[in-house]
Design an enzyme around this catalytic site. Structure first.
Site, PDB file in Angstrom:
ATOM      1  N   ASP A 104       0.801  -1.222   0.000  1.00 17.76           N
ATOM      2  CA  ASP A 104       0.000   0.000   0.000  1.00 17.76           C
ATOM      3  C   ASP A 104       0.833   1.270   0.000  1.00 17.76           C
ATOM      4  O   ASP A 104       0.578   2.193  -0.766  1.00 17.76           O
ATOM      5  CB  ASP A 104      -0.933  -0.013   1.211  1.00 17.76           C
ATOM      6  N   ASP A 107       4.682   0.573   4.096  1.00 14.51           N
ATOM      7  CA  ASP A 107       4.628  -0.675   4.872  1.00 14.51           C
ATOM      8  C   ASP A 107       4.397  -1.843   3.925  1.00 14.51           C
ATOM      9  O   ASP A 107       4.549  -1.711   2.710  1.00 14.51           O
ATOM     10  CB  ASP A 107       3.539  -0.588   5.944  1.00 14.51           C
ATOM     11  N   TYR A 255      -7.224   2.580   9.379  1.00 10.62           N
ATOM     12  CA  TYR A 255      -6.401   2.913   8.224  1.00 10.62           C
ATOM     13  C   TYR A 255      -7.220   3.378   7.018  1.00 10.62           C
ATOM     14  O   TYR A 255      -6.969   4.440   6.471  1.00 10.62           O
ATOM     15  CB  TYR A 255      -5.508   1.722   7.876  1.00 10.62           C
ATOM     16  N   GLU A 496       5.232   9.883   3.613  1.00  6.68           N
ATOM     17  CA  GLU A 496       4.922   8.516   3.182  1.00  6.68           C
ATOM     18  C   GLU A 496       4.188   8.537   1.844  1.00  6.68           C
ATOM     19  O   GLU A 496       3.161   9.201   1.705  1.00  6.68           O
ATOM     20  CB  GLU A 496       4.074   7.794   4.225  1.00  6.68           C
TER      21      GLU A 496
END
Length: 523
Positions: A104, A107, A255, A496
């Site tokens: 994704d 991670d 999430y 990220e």
């Protein structure tokens, strides 16, 4: 007599000068009118792909690489030197091969909801701009990356009312900092079914399958038919067993919490109509479900969670290029799409105030670049629909604007991302002379030859040295509202990247790399 002659001569010359002045003024006015946003004459229809814009071409080639960075499974023709095979046993607890797909973000979780969204947007980009991708050698990489996801999605749907929507446990995964090639944590599976429904994720997966079926329809009709079969089954599952997946499975709320499923139902039905031309799907979006879920007249932001604006733009294709009967049934979607466009153009009376001082659309601290990139992508699409259909203008509360206004907005957002911003930094990793060096990404942060286990890998998270591996094509989260950016590996809010952001920026850059006329039909 002499005085009268001079007087008449002076008056004559004065009259000539006045007339010349009026003519010059009229020419200036005409030129200004021709170049203004209220031009009544449609711009010429673009032909085949024209001159290539180098900066967008270079950026597109880099952006496409992030899909390779994110791949799980047995890699084929791997071009990323620091990546290798990983996740080879994913799915074995259910006797499924879920080794493919993409991680994704920074991670190693495979979240089905945003991954399916990635596939839908990438499919849409290929369908609309495949010719433009092709002239810079990026069509085949795009199709290969799409198939890496759809192969996974097919295997994740083993029966009509079962869909595996996640591989890995975020709590387990986030307790480690390691490379995907060497990860040792358990990777449990999460699924939805008739007892624990997930209309949103099932419908998004249906949209991904339906749109991808169009991509491969001519080149691989057998695979296309298989995708369409899964799409139709998943749509029926989503529609007949309604419920939010984040209610059925509360642990996903942390999430990718879904705020509704009506938009995904309309999004999926729209793609199924384009894929099948079955009027059942057209009636679905124009009838009671449209009235209930479409938010007609209320512009929204396009994101992994909200597909209203994208559905409105997608269905507006039918108004621009469809038959008259079809056009009327979805006219209200086009009107709302125009309202979305009016909100994006900075000079519009209804322009959104959700912008930075330098003009970047800014909606959220987390993943700030998702909304400007997705908005710019939609603006490019709508601009190209207008140009190809010879639609000269649209109205925003009495002011009129042209396709050029939309394209200029799209360029402004792309240019900001690529470095035309107060930080003078490209937010696309690997592009330009200055880009983030401390991207929040496990694989990029750990040297290939390092020996780490779950816990001792955290020294690489905390290291003050730049990432040893470049995550080419990663679109980081982006700037704060004050247009600052803190390049720190621990700053996951800004630093990220995500795979679905890459699909959006690939679509945007593909639209700008050159110009060509829009396809009037996907089939």
């Amino acid at each position: 007599m002499g005085e009268k002659s001079r007087s008449r001569g002076f008056c004559g010359w004065f009259l000539v000068l006045v007339i010349l002045g009026l003519i010059a003024g009229a020419i200036v006015f005409a030129v200004k009118k021709k170049s203004s946003h209220s031009d009544d004459e449609p711009a010429p229809v673009p032909g085949p792909p024209g001159a290539i814009v180098k900066k967008y071409s270079d950026a597109l080639k880099i952006a496409m690489k992030f899909f390779d960075v994110q791949k799980s499974g047995k890699l084929v023709d791997n071009t990323i030197s620091w990546r290798g095979d990983s996740g080879l046993k994913d799915g074995t607890e259910a006797k499924l091969d879920l080794s493919k797909g993409m991680y994704d973000a920074g991670d190693h979780i495979k979240f089905g909801f945003p991954m399916a969204f990635t596939a839908t947007v990438l499919s849409w980009s290929i369908l609309e701009y495949g010719d433009q991708m092709d002239v810079v050698g990026q069509l085949d990489p795009a199709k290969d990356s799409l198939k890496w996801i759809t192969d996974y999605l097919i295997n994740a749907h083993p029966s009509e009312n079962v869909l595996y929507i996640q591989v890995g446990d975020p709590d387990i995964d986030h307790a480690c900092w390691d490379r995907p090639e060497t990860m040792t944590g358990k990777r449990p599976l999460t699924m939805i079914n008739a007892s624990f429904p997930g209309t949103d994720v099932a419908a998004e997966t249906a949209a991904a399958m339906a749109s991808a079926s169009l991509v491969y329809k001519k080149t691989d009709p057998t695979y296309s038919d298989l995708l369409l079969k899964h799409a139709e089954e998943l749509f029926s599952f989503a529609d007949e067993h309604r419920g939010l997946y984040s209610i059925s499975i509360p642990k996903v709320q942390t999430y990718y919490n879904s705020t509704g499923y009506g938009d995904e139902l309309l999004w999926a039905a729209s793609w199924l109509y384009h894929a099948t031309e079955d009027e059942t799907y057209l009636n679905y979006v124009s009838g009671d479900n449209g009235k209930l879920y479409a938010k007609w007249g209320s512009p929204t932001w396009f994101s992994w969670d909200d597909k209203h604006a994208a559905t409105q733009v997608l269905l507006s294709r039918l108004n621009f290029f469809g038959s008259q009967g079809v056009s009327k049934s979805v006219q209200v979607y086009k009107k709302t799409a125009e309202a979305v466009m009016c909100g994006l153009i900075p000079e519009s009376p209804t322009a959104t105030s959700s912008r930075t001082d330098d003009g970047l659309i800014w909606v959220s601290e987390w993943n700030a670049l998702q909304h400007p990139v997705s908005s710019a992508f939609l603006a490019s699409l709508y601009s190209d629909y207008m140009l190809t259909s010879r639609t000269a203008k649209f109205s925003c509360s009495g002011e009129t604007y042209t396709p050029a206004d939309l394209r200029n907005f799209a360029k402004s957002q792309a240019d900001y991302v690529l470095g035309n911003n107060p930080m003078k930094m490209s937010y696309l990793v690997g592009y330009g002379g200055k880009f983030p060096q401390y991207v929040h990404h496990r694989g990029a942060s750990i040297p290939v030859d390092a020996t780490t286990n779950c816990k001792d890998g955290f020294k690489w998270l905390l290291s003050t040295k730049p990432n040893p591996n470049i995550a080419y094509g990663a679109l980081v989260g982006g700037p704060f509202l004050n247009e600052s950016y803190v390049d720190s590996r621990n700053n996951s809010m800004q630093g990220e990247p995500s795979t679905y952001n890459s699909a959006l920026v690939v679509g945007l850059l593909s639209s700008l790399v050159t110009t060509s006329s829009a396809l009037q039909s996907f089939t």
